[in-house]
Design a protein around this motif. Structure first.
Motif, PDB file in Angstrom:
ATOM      1  N   UNK A 174      48.262  44.024  39.192  1.00  0.00           N
ATOM      2  CA  UNK A 174      47.629  42.903  38.571  1.00  0.00           C
ATOM      3  C   UNK A 174      47.921  42.683  37.317  1.00  0.00           C
ATOM      4  N   UNK A 225      50.612  42.868  35.510  1.00  0.00           N
ATOM      5  CA  UNK A 225      51.671  42.420  35.144  1.00  0.00           C
ATOM      6  C   UNK A 225      51.505  40.997  35.216  1.00  0.00           C
ATOM      7  N   UNK A 226      51.361  40.800  37.010  1.00  0.00           N
ATOM      8  CA  UNK A 226      51.274  39.417  37.160  1.00  0.00           C
ATOM      9  C   UNK A 226      50.287  38.267  37.116  1.00  0.00           C
ATOM     10  N   UNK A 227      49.742  38.855  36.160  1.00  0.00           N
ATOM     11  CA  UNK A 227      48.998  37.882  34.943  1.00  0.00           C
ATOM     12  C   UNK A 227      49.551  37.699  33.514  1.00  0.00           C
ATOM     13  N   UNK A 280      52.126  36.895  33.425  1.00  0.00           N
ATOM     14  CA  UNK A 280      53.356  35.637  33.179  1.00  0.00           C
ATOM     15  C   UNK A 280      52.565  34.389  32.454  1.00  0.00           C
ATOM     16  N   UNK A 281      50.891  34.777  32.229  1.00  0.00           N
ATOM     17  CA  UNK A 281      50.354  32.866  31.593  1.00  0.00           C
ATOM     18  C   UNK A 281      50.782  32.635  30.483  1.00  0.00           C
ATOM     19  N   UNK A 286      41.443  39.468  45.161  1.00  0.00           N
ATOM     20  CA  UNK A 286      42.723  39.967  44.807  1.00  0.00           C
ATOM     21  C   UNK A 286      42.919  41.415  44.562  1.00  0.00           C
ATOM     22  N   UNK A 325      45.115  41.620  47.681  1.00  0.00           N
ATOM     23  CA  UNK A 325      46.283  41.655  47.669  1.00  0.00           C
ATOM     24  C   UNK A 325      47.274  42.358  46.888  1.00  0.00           C
ATOM     25  N   UNK A 326      46.497  42.957  45.295  1.00  0.00           N
ATOM     26  CA  UNK A 326      48.005  44.090  45.206  1.00  0.00           C
ATOM     27  C   UNK A 326      47.967  45.166  45.409  1.00  0.00           C
ATOM     28  N   UNK A 355      50.765  44.694  48.081  1.00  0.00           N
ATOM     29  CA  UNK A 355      51.616  45.021  47.173  1.00  0.00           C
ATOM     30  C   UNK A 355      51.836  46.211  46.974  1.00  0.00           C
ATOM     31  N   UNK A 360      55.397  48.128  48.296  1.00  0.00           N
ATOM     32  CA  UNK A 360      56.962  48.737  47.421  1.00  0.00           C
ATOM     33  C   UNK A 360      57.111  49.639  47.863  1.00  0.00           C
ATOM     34  N   UNK A 418      49.255  33.171  38.202  1.00  0.00           N
ATOM     35  CA  UNK A 418      49.853  35.094  39.130  1.00  0.00           C
ATOM     36  C   UNK A 418      49.481  34.310  40.679  1.00  0.00           C
ATOM     37  N   UNK A 429      53.276  34.443  40.846  1.00  0.00           N
ATOM     38  CA  UNK A 429      53.866  34.789  40.815  1.00  0.00           C
ATOM     39  C   UNK A 429      54.034  36.428  41.330  1.00  0.00           C
ATOM     40  N   UNK A 430      52.596  36.887  42.633  1.00  0.00           N
ATOM     41  CA  UNK A 430      52.477  37.486  43.272  1.00  0.00           C
ATOM     42  C   UNK A 430      53.336  37.179  44.856  1.00  0.00           C
ATOM     43  N   UNK A 445      55.920  39.740  46.669  1.00  0.00           N
ATOM     44  CA  UNK A 445      55.727  39.983  47.621  1.00  0.00           C
ATOM     45  C   UNK A 445      56.726  39.733  48.664  1.00  0.00           C
ATOM     46  N   UNK A 499      59.206  41.815  48.127  1.00  0.00           N
ATOM     47  CA  UNK A 499      59.445  42.991  49.136  1.00  0.00           C
ATOM     48  C   UNK A 499      59.502  42.941  50.705  1.00  0.00           C
TER      49      UNK A 499
END
Lengths: 611, 184
Positions: A119, A121-123, A125-126, A177, A180-181, A184, A188, B105, B108-109, B113, B116
């Motif tokens: 979570x 990590x994907x945040x 990029x902002x 949220x 979702x993570x 994912x 993985x 986000x 990116x998610x 996904x 993957x």
């Protein structure tokens, strides 16, 4: 009476592509998040460099012997944990089941920690980073109150990520949220473990080596930051007086034990895929030393960054005081700098003490800022993220940092999942009918569904509970029975012969003494001390409650009785299998001995081991 | 930069500009803005007089409103910000942070996904294909062995047992010629 030795035929058991893959997998399993966020903290609170003394003693007498034992066991028997312990003795079958259970419980919550990392990590990029500023409140007159009273970083962690409830009994709602993570993350894990070691062996090249690259980058960058030297000096200055405190020795022993990921069954699974004639002694020493060196290596950038953060906070404190003083006394700009701050303060205190008192200046002390030490998730998600905001190019550093944490955790997850997967593959009921892909998919799906509980509002409290109770006491018990089982039930002479056949060298005196006496004794002492410390005070936790008077300090609460019952259940459930299975076989044995036509089952199990 | 009389002049000009924009009268002059009590800290008091009404001062609320409206112009004239140029009693309104329509986000998610899922599908399909190939190879081998057994028993399309049992006649030319062979 050792087992008759024969070269085993090609039995279709998967094997490592090369030795390097195997060593890397063991290192990846051992090197995990704890090396980054637990070891530096322990070093700091237990007298810096002085902590290394009990740490290395524990490594020598507890870590390396137990590691060698597990690797030799797996390699010699070529089976996963459940079947391996059944082979050693049917009475010890419970040890295998216990370590399988612990692997399941730990896999559940460990991947949720990785969810938080993903979570963040994907945040990252902002632009600007979302944890750098507070959001506005509803009527746009000021900042959000909860955020204003604590810090923006705290707010992002407790509210935006966890959406934490003020009490462990209040479950709150599922955070979509995080779901979702979590999906994912489990996807993985499935992707990498889909065919067992065939796929993890390829993935480990990336996930085990990448963290070292990032640590090096952070090391170089961290050492160039202002205040890094203060942080490092603070970390490594030895304070030998702390060694008088028995708590330090206990922490060193538990840290080494949990850091090497012993008693999970994952190491037995990894080494069971080895060719039988492999030098497991050298492997064990290599893995243990690399693990400890990594801990030390990781603590350098961590403490450079912490020193940088403390120095920046100290300078902010000074600057705020300086502005107040300049405003009050109408002095020209840049008349008071950080360097002559103390001189000016003493001068002004003499001439205008009432005015100075009226300003209510905060006392700025660098030591105080350095003392704010945190371990665990607080270190990564609160302190480090705050330090990253202050660095130039914060997005890149944040992305690198969280990918590194993710790789560290993922390589440990491989070991956990192998500890679950390999014993299941060997159950005759499952292996022939189901393809490997389906089995790993089912495991990942079931774990994902159960781990949804950790995405509730109270999820992080439950993860702390699992970490403290399921991931601590049962491991000590399992390891104790492992050593006792091999040394006294399987008999050390037999095991020496097996190891000698595998490595080509006779077992040295060091192994004999540690396996027979020192390690079991140490484990017993550590177990007793651990239990004593836990029982002394009622188990409590720190809750994040915005309505608490002392907010932003956390509120200390005790667990209600039903939660305490769950804690005890988590700790006892894996351990209870050890006596249960032994009892079951004892009863079977007694029943069969009354019936003289039956051959005792031990003969079959010995023969089964040679095939 | 050093605060000197020129900067003070600029300040007066900017305040006059703000008053003009706010009240839309073009009567405020630079001389209407008065500074006093300038200290080394660079802090001072100022008033705006109204020359049309017998040299009285403009009420503070009007001046505050004018400055609030033109705050960013005043700041940029001095290359300062709300934090470094403070008007006491005039608090700055906070601008809301820029929020894109889709949170970053989520994008990116989505990318992560997709990667993957592509990887999983690829591995599963490769595994199924490998298994089919292995099955095909093993069945081919079995078929070959079967065919071998059958060919042994067939000669010119006629099974040997029938030759032996039914349609065979003994050929006298070959069978009865024992005398042709030299005796040992």
């Amino acid at each position: 009476l050792s087992m008759p030795r024969e070269i085993p035929r090609e039995d279709g058991r998967p094997k490592w592509d090369n030795k390097f893959q195997y060593i890397l997998s063991c290192i990846g399993f051992a090197v995990g998040l704890g090396n980054v966020w637990r070891f530096p903290y322990l070093c700091q609170i237990h007298g810096g460099g002085a902590f290394l003394i009990p740490y290395f003693i524990a490594l020598l007498f507890e870590g390396i012997p137990l590691l060698h034992l597990e690797l030799a066991l797996g390699q010699c028997l070529r089976k996963g944990s459940i079947s391996a312990w059944n082979t050693i003795s049917p009475y010890l079958g419970g040890v295998g089941i216990a370590s399988w259970m612990v692997s399941v419980l730990v896999s559940l919550y460990y991947n949720t920690v990785l969810t938080w990392v993903m979570w963040y990590f994907i945040n990252s990029f902002q632009e600007p980073l979302p944890w750098s500023t507070c959001p506005l409140n509803e009527n746009r007159t000021g900042l959000n109150e909860e955020c204003y009273e604590s810090t923006a970083v705290n707010y992002f962690w407790y509210r935006k990520t966890l959406n934490i409830t003020p009490d462990v009994t209040e479950s709150g709602t599922l955070q979509w949220w995080l779901i979702l993570c979590l999906a994912a993350c489990w996807a993985i894990v499935y992707l990498c473990t889909i065919r067992g070691i065939e796929t993890t062996g390829k993935a480990i090249y990336v996930t085990a080596i990448f963290p070292y690259l990032v640590l090096t980058i952070f090391l170089i960058q961290g050492l160039t930051l202002p205040g890094a030297t203060e942080g490092l000096a603070y970390l490594f200055t030895p304070n030998l007086n702390t060694l008088k405190n028995p708590r330090v020795w206990l922490d060193a022993a538990t840290q080494i034990f949990f850091s090497l990921s012993l008693a999970f069954g994952g190491l037995i699974a990894f080494s069971s895929y080895n060719p039988p004639k492999n030098d497991c002694e050298k492997d064990a020493v290599t893995v243990a030393i690399v693990n400890s060196v990594t801990s030390l290596y990781a603590s350098i950038p961590v403490f450079s960054v912490l020193g940088f953060k403390a120095t920046t906070a100290y300078w902010d404190c000074l600057d705020r005081n300086i502005i107040n003083i300049i405003n009050e006394f109408d002095l020209p700009e840049e008349s008071i700098m950080r360097q002559n701050y103390t001189a000016w303060m003493s001068l002004l205190n003499l001439s205008y003490p009432e005015k100075i008192a009226g300003l209510k200046l905060k006392s700025c002390d660098l030591q105080e800022f350095l003392d704010q030490s945190v371990s665990g998730t607080g270190l990564a998600f609160i302190i480090f993220t705050q330090a990253i905001i202050l660095m130039p190019g914060s997005q890149a550093w944040a992305i690198l940092f969280f990918i590194m944490l993710f790789s560290l955790g993922l390589s440990s997850m491989f070991g956990n999942i192998e500890g679950v997967f390999t014993p299941l593959l060997e159950l005759r009921v499952i292996s022939n009918s189901i393809p490997k892909e389906l089995l790993s998919g089912v495991i990942c799906l079931i774990c994902f569904l159960i781990a949804l509980c950790f995405t509730l509002g109270s999820g992080s409290y439950w993860i702390d509970i699992f970490d403290s109770y399921a991931g601590s006491v049962p491991l000590l018990v399992i390891a104790f029975f492992e050593v006792i089982g091999v040394a006294y039930i399987y008999k050390i002479q037999r095991f020496s012969k097996d190891v000698k056949w595998m490595t080509g060298r006779k077992l040295s005196l060091y192994w004999q003494i540690t396996w027979r006496f020192i390690s079991p004794l140490l484990l017993l002492i550590v177990f007793m001390a651990f239990i004593t410390l836990q029982i002394q005070k009622p188990p409590s936790y720190a809750a994040w409650n915005p309505k608490y008077e002392g907010f932003p300090m956390k509120e200390e609460k005790t667990y209600p009785s039903w939660v305490q019952a769950i804690c005890v259940l988590l700790a006892v459930l894996p351990c209870v299998f050890v006596p249960l299975v032994a009892l079951f076989h004892l009863i079977q044995q007694m029943r069969r001995s009354k019936d003289p036509s039956f051959v005792p089952p031990e003969v079959f199990s010995r023969q089964g081991a040679t095939n | 930069y050093v605060w000197d009389a020129n900067e003070e002049y600029l300040f007066k000009a900017v305040v006059a500009f703000a008053m003009r924009r706010y009240s839309r009268k073009s009567t405020t002059q630079i001389s209407n803005v008065l500074l006093c009590n300038v200290t080394d800290r660079v802090s001072f008091w100022f008033v705006v007089t109204d020359s049309s009404e017998n040299v009285s001062t403009v009420p503070g609320s009007e001046v505050e409103a004018a400055i609030r409206m033109n705050r960013n112009r005043i700041n940029s004239a001095f290359l300062l910000s709300d934090r470094t140029l403070q008007f006491l009693k005039i608090t700055s309104t906070l601008s809301p942070p820029v929020e894109p329509s889709t949170p970053v986000w989520l994008i990116v998610f989505g990318v992560v996904l997709c990667l993957i899922v592509a990887g999983i599908v690829f591995l599963i399909v490769a595994g199924i294909r490998q298994r089919k190939k292995k099955n095909k190879e093993s069945t081919k081998r079995e078929n070959l062995e079967e065919k071998g057994e059958v060919t042994v028993a067939v000669e010119n399309g006629i099974p040997c047992e029938t030759l032996d049992l039914k349609a065979g006649h003994v050929n006298g030319v070959f069978a009865a010629d024992d005398e042709r062979f030299t005796s040992l």
